[in-house]
Design a protein around this motif. Structure first.
Motif, mmCIF file in Angstrom:
data_model
loop_
_atom_site.group_PDB
_atom_site.id
_atom_site.type_symbol
_atom_site.label_atom_id
_atom_site.label_comp_id
_atom_site.label_asym_id
_atom_site.label_seq_id
_atom_site.Cartn_x
_atom_site.Cartn_y
_atom_site.Cartn_z
ATOM 1 N N ASN A 57 0.833 -1.203 0.000
ATOM 2 C CA ASN A 57 0.000 0.000 0.000
ATOM 3 C C ASN A 57 0.867 1.251 0.000
ATOM 4 O OD1 ASN A 57 -2.343 -1.468 0.008
ATOM 5 N ND2 ASN A 57 -3.131 -0.619 1.917
ATOM 6 N N ARG A 58 0.276 2.368 -0.361
ATOM 7 C CA ARG A 58 0.983 3.650 -0.310
ATOM 8 C C ARG A 58 0.089 4.686 0.359
ATOM 9 N NH1 ARG A 58 1.056 5.885 -6.414
ATOM 10 N NH2 ARG A 58 -0.936 5.074 -7.165
ATOM 11 N N VAL A 59 0.707 5.787 0.781
ATOM 12 C CA VAL A 59 -0.021 6.835 1.487
ATOM 13 C C VAL A 59 -0.278 8.007 0.556
ATOM 14 C CG1 VAL A 59 0.026 8.491 3.387
ATOM 15 C CG2 VAL A 59 0.898 6.172 3.729
ATOM 16 N N LEU A 60 -1.532 8.408 0.482
ATOM 17 C CA LEU A 60 -1.937 9.651 -0.179
ATOM 18 C C LEU A 60 -2.316 10.624 0.924
ATOM 19 C CD1 LEU A 60 -3.049 11.459 -2.522
ATOM 20 C CD2 LEU A 60 -5.177 10.193 -2.306
ATOM 21 N N GLN A 61 -1.615 11.761 1.007
ATOM 22 C CA GLN A 61 -1.884 12.723 2.076
ATOM 23 C C GLN A 61 -2.115 14.111 1.494
ATOM 24 O OE1 GLN A 61 0.066 12.737 6.127
ATOM 25 N NE2 GLN A 61 1.079 14.542 5.264
ATOM 26 N N THR A 62 -3.156 14.764 1.958
ATOM 27 C CA THR A 62 -3.480 16.116 1.499
ATOM 28 C C THR A 62 -3.546 17.052 2.700
ATOM 29 O OG1 THR A 62 -5.847 15.602 1.618
ATOM 30 C CG2 THR A 62 -4.771 15.313 -0.510
ATOM 31 N N SER A 63 -3.117 18.290 2.469
ATOM 32 C CA SER A 63 -3.189 19.333 3.500
ATOM 33 C C SER A 63 -4.217 20.370 3.082
ATOM 34 C CB SER A 63 -1.828 20.003 3.685
ATOM 35 O OG SER A 63 -0.869 19.054 4.128
ATOM 36 N N CYS A 124 -4.799 8.796 3.343
ATOM 37 C CA CYS A 124 -5.447 7.574 2.863
ATOM 38 C C CYS A 124 -4.386 6.488 2.728
ATOM 39 C CB CYS A 124 -6.123 7.823 1.521
ATOM 40 S SG CYS A 124 -6.956 6.374 0.822
ATOM 41 N N ASP A 125 -4.512 5.424 3.511
ATOM 42 C CA ASP A 125 -3.650 4.253 3.359
ATOM 43 C C ASP A 125 -4.204 3.464 2.177
ATOM 44 O OD1 ASP A 125 -1.917 2.153 3.669
ATOM 45 O OD2 ASP A 125 -2.962 1.271 5.382
ATOM 46 N N ALA A 126 -3.721 3.813 0.996
ATOM 47 C CA ALA A 126 -4.371 3.411 -0.253
ATOM 48 C C ALA A 126 -3.740 2.181 -0.876
ATOM 49 C CB ALA A 126 -4.321 4.566 -1.249
ATOM 50 N N GLU A 127 -4.538 1.493 -1.675
ATOM 51 C CA GLU A 127 -4.013 0.418 -2.502
ATOM 52 C C GLU A 127 -2.955 0.991 -3.449
ATOM 53 O OE1 GLU A 127 -7.162 -1.684 -4.441
ATOM 54 O OE2 GLU A 127 -8.224 -2.126 -2.571
ATOM 55 N N PRO A 128 -2.034 0.162 -3.941
ATOM 56 C CA PRO A 128 -0.906 0.698 -4.714
ATOM 57 C C PRO A 128 -1.277 1.297 -6.068
ATOM 58 C CG PRO A 128 -0.859 -1.701 -4.675
ATOM 59 C CD PRO A 128 -1.898 -1.275 -3.700
ATOM 60 N N TYR A 129 -2.452 0.967 -6.598
ATOM 61 C CA TYR A 129 -2.844 1.484 -7.904
ATOM 62 C C TYR A 129 -3.966 2.515 -7.755
ATOM 63 C CZ TYR A 129 -0.249 -2.370 -10.007
ATOM 64 O OH TYR A 129 0.741 -3.241 -10.391
ATOM 65 N N LYS A 130 -3.940 3.505 -8.658
ATOM 66 C CA LYS A 130 -5.126 4.344 -8.821
ATOM 67 C C LYS A 130 -5.911 3.755 -9.986
ATOM 68 C CE LYS A 130 -3.057 7.877 -11.877
ATOM 69 N NZ LYS A 130 -2.792 9.322 -12.055
ATOM 70 N N TYR A 131 -7.243 3.728 -9.849
ATOM 71 C CA TYR A 131 -8.089 3.000 -10.784
ATOM 72 C C TYR A 131 -8.847 3.946 -11.714
ATOM 73 C CZ TYR A 131 -7.179 -0.835 -7.590
ATOM 74 O OH TYR A 131 -6.555 -1.787 -6.822
ATOM 75 N N GLU A 132 -9.074 3.473 -12.941
ATOM 76 C CA GLU A 132 -9.884 4.250 -13.879
ATOM 77 C C GLU A 132 -11.272 4.463 -13.295
ATOM 78 O OE1 GLU A 132 -7.666 2.556 -17.928
ATOM 79 O OE2 GLU A 132 -9.683 1.882 -17.405
ATOM 80 N N LEU A 133 -11.770 5.690 -13.417
ATOM 81 C CA LEU A 133 -13.029 6.048 -12.765
ATOM 82 C C LEU A 133 -14.189 5.213 -13.284
ATOM 83 C CD1 LEU A 133 -14.189 8.017 -10.692
ATOM 84 C CD2 LEU A 133 -14.669 9.605 -12.558
ATOM 85 N N GLY A 170 -3.847 -2.417 -22.199
ATOM 86 C CA GLY A 170 -3.742 -2.723 -20.780
ATOM 87 C C GLY A 170 -2.975 -1.663 -20.018
ATOM 88 N N THR A 171 -3.039 -1.740 -18.705
ATOM 89 C CA THR A 171 -2.354 -0.819 -17.801
ATOM 90 C C THR A 171 -1.386 -1.622 -16.934
ATOM 91 O OG1 THR A 171 -4.116 -1.043 -16.158
ATOM 92 C CG2 THR A 171 -4.322 0.751 -17.760
ATOM 93 N N PRO A 172 -0.549 -0.953 -16.120
ATOM 94 C CA PRO A 172 0.398 -1.703 -15.289
ATOM 95 C C PRO A 172 -0.248 -2.725 -14.354
ATOM 96 C CG PRO A 172 1.085 0.576 -15.424
ATOM 97 C CD PRO A 172 -0.250 0.492 -16.112
ATOM 98 N N LYS A 173 -1.475 -2.500 -13.917
ATOM 99 C CA LYS A 173 -2.144 -3.495 -13.059
ATOM 100 C C LYS A 173 -2.670 -4.625 -13.923
ATOM 101 C CE LYS A 173 -5.829 -4.316 -9.739
ATOM 102 N NZ LYS A 173 -4.962 -5.221 -8.950
ATOM 103 N N LYS A 174 -2.266 -5.850 -13.601
ATOM 104 C CA LYS A 174 -2.800 -7.017 -14.310
ATOM 105 C C LYS A 174 -4.242 -7.252 -13.865
ATOM 106 C CE LYS A 174 0.160 -10.215 -13.274
ATOM 107 N NZ LYS A 174 0.850 -11.527 -13.335
ATOM 108 N N VAL A 175 -5.116 -7.505 -14.837
ATOM 109 C CA VAL A 175 -6.548 -7.639 -14.561
ATOM 110 C C VAL A 175 -7.065 -8.933 -15.171
ATOM 111 C CG1 VAL A 175 -8.835 -6.631 -14.944
ATOM 112 C CG2 VAL A 175 -6.876 -5.134 -14.475
ATOM 113 N N ILE A 176 -7.824 -9.689 -14.384
ATOM 114 C CA ILE A 176 -8.544 -10.849 -14.909
ATOM 115 C C ILE A 176 -9.855 -10.341 -15.503
ATOM 116 C CG2 ILE A 176 -9.703 -13.006 -14.333
ATOM 117 C CD1 ILE A 176 -7.710 -13.353 -12.060
ATOM 118 N N GLY A 230 -5.562 0.084 -13.976
ATOM 119 C CA GLY A 230 -4.968 0.711 -12.801
ATOM 120 C C GLY A 230 -3.562 1.189 -13.086
ATOM 121 N N LEU A 231 -3.257 2.426 -12.669
ATOM 122 C CA LEU A 231 -1.931 3.011 -12.854
ATOM 123 C C LEU A 231 -1.253 3.205 -11.497
ATOM 124 C CD1 LEU A 231 -2.684 5.849 -15.446
ATOM 125 C CD2 LEU A 231 -1.995 3.498 -15.897
#
Length: 232
Positions: A57-63, A124-133, A170-176, A230-231
């Motif tokens: 996971n990665r952290v997304l932080q906003t002020s 936000c303790d977020a999943e490693p990918y950001k997903y297409e809306l 495709g994107t960097p996230k492998k998808v079934i 997912g990117l």
């Protein structure tokens, strides 16, 4: 950039806080190495175990800031924000990147700095990918489309009359992929032929990867392919 969506609420429109800056951590790769005696260095098994790289996971932080000249106002905004999202798993969509969403567990830090201003940190303790809306089966929207990284995906009710080739960027996230068929048919992917039944098909041996993925359908009817990239 003025704010972001957290779940169904916007930080500025619903809470009145304006965004100052955004920090997005690059996710760390899950590295698997083995120390082998009589061998220089280590044996790196990171990609060989699953055919790709996985990430933590990665952290997304906003002020954010708010001009609240009355302590009563600060108490009210504090309770609204903390009550809405503290500790909850929610989607986050930045105004500056509206075509994608992050998802993870939210935490807040809210400080009254002086009689006039207060500051807010939302993490936000977020999943490693950001997903297409939008997934490929949802209505495509112009407003959040990212013209540099976005892909227009229209994979719904595609006719198959004999043979039809579908190329999925495709994107960097492998998808079934999930394939919906109106009739029985087959699909060829990477030289392997798969049988598809009428209805919903989840091909657990098929991964759509970064780059162009070519699927060749044979049969008669329509297919829909449910895909969300997912990117990092």
């Amino acid at each position: 950039m003025s704010g972001m969506m957290i779940g169904e609420k916007h930080t500025e429109r619903d809470f009145g806080i304006r965004i100052l800056d955004v920090e997005i951590e690059v996710p760390k790769a899950k590295i698997k190495t083995i120390d082998v005696p009589e061998m220089d260095g280590s044996l790196d098994l990171t990609e060989s175990l699953s055919g790709g790289i996985h990430y933590y996971n990665r952290v997304l932080q906003t002020s954010h800031y708010l001009k609240d000249t009355r302590i009563e106002k600060w108490h009210g905004v504090y309770s609204q924000i903390a009550g809405y999202c503290q500790g909850k798993r929610m989607k986050v969509i930045l105004d500056s990147d509206p075509g994608y969403y992050y998802i993870g567990r939210i935490s807040c830090e809210i400080i009254k700095e002086d009689p006039i201003w207060s500051s807010y940190k939302i993490s936000c303790d977020a999943e490693p990918y950001k997903y297409e809306l939008q997934s490929s089966l949802e209505p495509w929207l112009w407003d959040p489309f990212h013209f540099e990284t976005g892909v227009i995906r229209e994979y719904k009710d595609i006719p198959v009359n004999g043979t039809m080739t579908l190329v999925v960027p495709g994107t960097p996230k492998k998808v079934i992929p999930v394939i919906l068929c109106s009739q029985e048919m087959t699909v060829l992917f990477e030289n392997v032929l798969y049988q598809l039944t009428a209805g919903k098909n989840t091909l657990h041996d098929v991964y759509l990867k970064d780059g162009n993925n070519v699927l060749v359908f044979t049969g008669n009817g329509t297919i829909s392919l449910d895909y969300r990239g997912g990117l990092i």
